[in-house]
Design a protein around this motif. Structure first.
Motif, PDB file in Angstrom:
ATOM      1  N   UNK A   1     -21.282 -30.120 -19.423  1.00 23.05           N
ATOM      2  CA  UNK A   1     -22.482 -29.533 -18.813  1.00 23.05           C
ATOM      3  C   UNK A   1     -22.299 -28.037 -18.570  1.00 23.05           C
ATOM      4  N   UNK A   2     -21.104 -27.660 -18.149  1.00 25.02           N
ATOM      5  CA  UNK A   2     -20.815 -26.242 -17.927  1.00 25.02           C
ATOM      6  C   UNK A   2     -20.793 -25.498 -19.256  1.00 25.02           C
ATOM      7  N   UNK A   3     -20.201 -26.107 -20.276  1.00 27.01           N
ATOM      8  CA  UNK A   3     -20.174 -25.482 -21.600  1.00 27.01           C
ATOM      9  C   UNK A   3     -21.591 -25.289 -22.136  1.00 27.01           C
ATOM     10  N   UNK A   4     -22.437 -26.272 -21.943  1.00 24.99           N
ATOM     11  CA  UNK A   4     -23.824 -26.176 -22.399  1.00 24.99           C
ATOM     12  C   UNK A   4     -24.572 -25.070 -21.649  1.00 24.99           C
ATOM     13  N   UNK A   5     -24.366 -24.995 -20.341  1.00 25.54           N
ATOM     14  CA  UNK A   5     -25.014 -23.954 -19.542  1.00 25.54           C
ATOM     15  C   UNK A   5     -24.549 -22.568 -19.985  1.00 25.54           C
ATOM     16  N   UNK A   6     -23.263 -22.431 -20.255  1.00 27.73           N
ATOM     17  CA  UNK A   6     -22.710 -21.164 -20.709  1.00 27.73           C
ATOM     18  C   UNK A   6     -23.273 -20.795 -22.084  1.00 27.73           C
ATOM     19  N   UNK A   7     -23.369 -21.781 -22.971  1.00 30.07           N
ATOM     20  CA  UNK A   7     -23.905 -21.547 -24.305  1.00 30.07           C
ATOM     21  C   UNK A   7     -25.356 -21.081 -24.246  1.00 30.07           C
ATOM     22  N   UNK A   8     -26.154 -21.746 -23.415  1.00 27.92           N
ATOM     23  CA  UNK A   8     -27.577 -21.372 -23.317  1.00 27.92           C
ATOM     24  C   UNK A   8     -27.744 -19.954 -22.790  1.00 27.92           C
ATOM     25  N   UNK A   9     -26.967 -19.598 -21.767  1.00 25.80           N
ATOM     26  CA  UNK A   9     -27.053 -18.242 -21.226  1.00 25.80           C
ATOM     27  C   UNK A   9     -26.584 -17.233 -22.276  1.00 25.80           C
ATOM     28  N   UNK A  10     -25.524 -17.554 -22.985  1.00 27.24           N
ATOM     29  CA  UNK A  10     -25.042 -16.674 -24.038  1.00 27.24           C
ATOM     30  C   UNK A  10     -26.060 -16.487 -25.155  1.00 27.24           C
ATOM     31  N   UNK A  11     -26.739 -17.552 -25.518  1.00 25.06           N
ATOM     32  CA  UNK A  11     -27.780 -17.472 -26.554  1.00 25.06           C
ATOM     33  C   UNK A  11     -28.925 -16.564 -26.112  1.00 25.06           C
ATOM     34  N   UNK A  12     -29.305 -16.672 -24.843  1.00 24.66           N
ATOM     35  CA  UNK A  12     -30.372 -15.816 -24.323  1.00 24.66           C
ATOM     36  C   UNK A  12     -29.932 -14.359 -24.375  1.00 24.66           C
ATOM     37  N   UNK A  13     -28.722 -14.086 -23.933  1.00 22.87           N
ATOM     38  CA  UNK A  13     -28.232 -12.710 -23.932  1.00 22.87           C
ATOM     39  C   UNK A  13     -28.140 -12.167 -25.360  1.00 22.87           C
ATOM     40  N   UNK A  14     -27.724 -13.001 -26.299  1.00 17.57           N
ATOM     41  CA  UNK A  14     -27.683 -12.578 -27.700  1.00 17.57           C
ATOM     42  C   UNK A  14     -29.090 -12.264 -28.206  1.00 17.57           C
ATOM     43  N   UNK A  15     -30.038 -13.137 -27.867  1.00 19.32           N
ATOM     44  CA  UNK A  15     -31.422 -12.962 -28.334  1.00 19.32           C
ATOM     45  C   UNK A  15     -32.075 -11.721 -27.749  1.00 19.32           C
TER      46      UNK A  15
END
Length: 64
Positions: A42-56
């Motif tokens: 769950x933490x990995x998924x949350x980190x991935x989603x935030x990272x994707x937003x920052x990349x976008x």
């Protein structure tokens, strides 16, 4: 709760509210870390989603 907040962040991003999405996703990541710790899916998924937003949004230096 953590999964629902990830979904809310994605919805805000899709609606064009990157600032709102970032706030929700950052808060969600901290919540997931408090509840599950750093080594949990769950933490990995949350980190991935935030990272994707920052990349976008071009925030490459801030993406973890």
């Amino acid at each position: 709760m953590v999964g629902a907040r990830n979904d809310l962040g994605m919805i805000l991003q899709l609606k064009g509210d990157a600032t709102g999405a970032e706030a929700v996703l950052a808060e969600n990541l901290e919540m997931s870390r408090r509840i599950y710790g750093d080594v949990h899916v769950s933490t990995a998924n949350a980190l991935w989603r935030l990272g994707q937003l920052k990349r976008a949004t071009g925030q490459y230096d801030e993406a973890e």
